[in-house]
Write a protein that holds these residues in place. Sequence first.
Motif, PDB file in Angstrom:
ATOM      1  N   GLY A   1       0.747  -1.242   0.000  1.00  0.00           N
ATOM      2  CA  GLY A   1       0.000   0.000   0.000  1.00  0.00           C
ATOM      3  C   GLY A   1       0.777   1.291   0.000  1.00  0.00           C
ATOM      4  N   ALA A   2       2.099   1.231  -0.069  1.00  0.00           N
ATOM      5  CA  ALA A   2       2.887   2.471  -0.021  1.00  0.00           C
ATOM      6  C   ALA A   2       3.212   3.022  -1.404  1.00  0.00           C
ATOM      7  N   VAL A   3       2.514   2.539  -2.420  1.00  0.00           N
ATOM      8  CA  VAL A   3       2.783   2.996  -3.789  1.00  0.00           C
ATOM      9  C   VAL A   3       2.600   4.503  -3.909  1.00  0.00           C
ATOM     10  N   GLY A   4       1.633   5.046  -3.206  1.00  0.00           N
ATOM     11  CA  GLY A   4       1.363   6.473  -3.272  1.00  0.00           C
ATOM     12  C   GLY A   4       2.452   7.342  -2.690  1.00  0.00           C
ATOM     13  N   THR A   5       3.412   6.737  -2.003  1.00  0.00           N
ATOM     14  CA  THR A   5       4.503   7.515  -1.405  1.00  0.00           C
ATOM     15  C   THR A   5       5.771   7.506  -2.260  1.00  0.00           C
ATOM     16  N   VAL A   6       5.717   6.869  -3.440  1.00  0.00           N
ATOM     17  CA  VAL A   6       6.904   6.793  -4.300  1.00  0.00           C
ATOM     18  C   VAL A   6       7.426   8.180  -4.654  1.00  0.00           C
ATOM     19  N   ASP A   7       6.526   9.093  -4.972  1.00  0.00           N
ATOM     20  CA  ASP A   7       6.926  10.452  -5.345  1.00  0.00           C
ATOM     21  C   ASP A   7       6.521  11.489  -4.293  1.00  0.00           C
ATOM     22  N   LYS A   8       6.198  11.036  -3.107  1.00  0.00           N
ATOM     23  CA  LYS A   8       5.752  11.967  -2.067  1.00  0.00           C
ATOM     24  C   LYS A   8       6.947  12.761  -1.531  1.00  0.00           C
ATOM     25  N   PRO A   9       6.954  14.096  -1.712  1.00  0.00           N
ATOM     26  CA  PRO A   9       8.087  14.896  -1.232  1.00  0.00           C
ATOM     27  C   PRO A   9       7.964  15.232   0.250  1.00  0.00           C
ATOM     28  N   SER A  10       9.089  15.447   0.884  1.00  0.00           N
ATOM     29  CA  SER A  10       9.072  15.889   2.281  1.00  0.00           C
ATOM     30  C   SER A  10       8.493  17.295   2.340  1.00  0.00           C
ATOM     31  N   PHE A  11       7.985  17.673   3.499  1.00  0.00           N
ATOM     32  CA  PHE A  11       7.277  18.947   3.620  1.00  0.00           C
ATOM     33  C   PHE A  11       8.199  20.152   3.491  1.00  0.00           C
ATOM     34  N   ARG A  12       9.394  20.049   4.041  1.00  0.00           N
ATOM     35  CA  ARG A  12      10.257  21.226   4.115  1.00  0.00           C
ATOM     36  C   ARG A  12      11.083  21.450   2.852  1.00  0.00           C
ATOM     37  N   GLU A  13      11.833  20.434   2.434  1.00  0.00           N
ATOM     38  CA  GLU A  13      12.756  20.599   1.307  1.00  0.00           C
ATOM     39  C   GLU A  13      12.244  19.975   0.009  1.00  0.00           C
ATOM     40  N   ARG A  14      11.086  19.317   0.080  1.00  0.00           N
ATOM     41  CA  ARG A  14      10.495  18.684  -1.107  1.00  0.00           C
ATOM     42  C   ARG A  14      11.415  17.617  -1.693  1.00  0.00           C
ATOM     43  N   ILE A  15      11.954  16.772  -0.827  1.00  0.00           N
ATOM     44  CA  ILE A  15      12.860  15.703  -1.245  1.00  0.00           C
ATOM     45  C   ILE A  15      12.082  14.394  -1.361  1.00  0.00           C
ATOM     46  N   THR A  16      12.309  13.652  -2.427  1.00  0.00           N
ATOM     47  CA  THR A  16      11.606  12.389  -2.656  1.00  0.00           C
ATOM     48  C   THR A  16      12.540  11.195  -2.469  1.00  0.00           C
ATOM     49  N   ALA A  17      11.948  10.007  -2.550  1.00  0.00           N
ATOM     50  CA  ALA A  17      12.721   8.775  -2.363  1.00  0.00           C
ATOM     51  C   ALA A  17      13.824   8.633  -3.405  1.00  0.00           C
ATOM     52  N   ILE A  18      13.527   8.988  -4.651  1.00  0.00           N
ATOM     53  CA  ILE A  18      14.528   8.842  -5.700  1.00  0.00           C
ATOM     54  C   ILE A  18      15.695   9.811  -5.482  1.00  0.00           C
ATOM     55  N   ASP A  19      15.408  10.981  -4.891  1.00  0.00           N
ATOM     56  CA  ASP A  19      16.468  11.916  -4.503  1.00  0.00           C
ATOM     57  C   ASP A  19      17.425  11.249  -3.529  1.00  0.00           C
ATOM     58  N   ARG A  20      16.855  10.627  -2.522  1.00  0.00           N
ATOM     59  CA  ARG A  20      17.666  10.013  -1.460  1.00  0.00           C
ATOM     60  C   ARG A  20      18.494   8.849  -2.004  1.00  0.00           C
ATOM     61  N   ALA A  21      17.899   8.060  -2.895  1.00  0.00           N
ATOM     62  CA  ALA A  21      18.617   6.923  -3.472  1.00  0.00           C
ATOM     63  C   ALA A  21      19.806   7.387  -4.305  1.00  0.00           C
ATOM     64  N   CYS A  22      19.600   8.438  -5.088  1.00  0.00           N
ATOM     65  CA  CYS A  22      20.674   8.939  -5.956  1.00  0.00           C
ATOM     66  C   CYS A  22      21.790   9.576  -5.147  1.00  0.00           C
ATOM     67  N   LYS A  23      21.432  10.331  -4.136  1.00  0.00           N
ATOM     68  CA  LYS A  23      22.462  10.979  -3.314  1.00  0.00           C
ATOM     69  C   LYS A  23      23.256   9.949  -2.519  1.00  0.00           C
ATOM     70  N   ALA A  24      22.603   8.832  -2.164  1.00  0.00           N
ATOM     71  CA  ALA A  24      23.286   7.778  -1.417  1.00  0.00           C
ATOM     72  C   ALA A  24      24.069   6.836  -2.330  1.00  0.00           C
TER      73      ALA A  24
END
Length: 211
Positions: free
Chosen positions: A44-67
């Motif tokens: 059920g977490a499919v809807g969070t794939v592109d969900k940005p954080s509230f403050r900096e608007r960072i998504t999961a794919i951002d975090r994966a690429c930076k890591a």
Amino acid sequence: TLFPYTTLFRSADLTYGYSWGITLLDFAAGKGHTRVIEFLLERGAVGTVDKPSFRERITAIDRACKAGFVDVLDLLVDKGAILTPMRLNRQTPAHGAALMGHAKVLRRLHELGADVVAAYDQYGKSPLDYSVYFCHKDASEFLRSLLPPEAKGLTKHEQAKVDTAVIKLQAMRRGKSARLQVNALRSLKAKETADKPAEATAAERAAGALM
């Protein structure tokens, strides 16, 4: 075994995270846990794939690429994630990968069709500007190889710095030339004064006193 297989996580809402908008999927992506990501998406977490954080608007794919997790990048894209989301500061996943020097991630982003060259943040800097600043040789060489011929090997930020340096140098040269001209005029005037006869100088002084 994976922690999500406990009774607690079978009944929990897996779309939640921290109050500032970081989801469980974000954490898994930033740590490279592909099995956890798949579990979350299946439940059920499919809807969070592109969900940005509230403050900096960072998504999961951002975090994966930076890591630096290419496998997570591929998995998220396969699950429908937007390849080039934009943070609050207008940075893309390519910026994050360049900051950390992840050349493999940058190559994969390019292969998937992301613009890793002409992506500029709010400061006018591209991924190449950051990889150069942080001395990441492989990432810098790869990104610079993608620059169009008309760029002459420079990013817009680098070209702006060159243009500014040229303007300053020209101003310095004009200032130096002006100073040389003033000094030459002063020297000429001093020479002319020294060459005048003593009596002429005295007569000028007398005439000046009568005025």
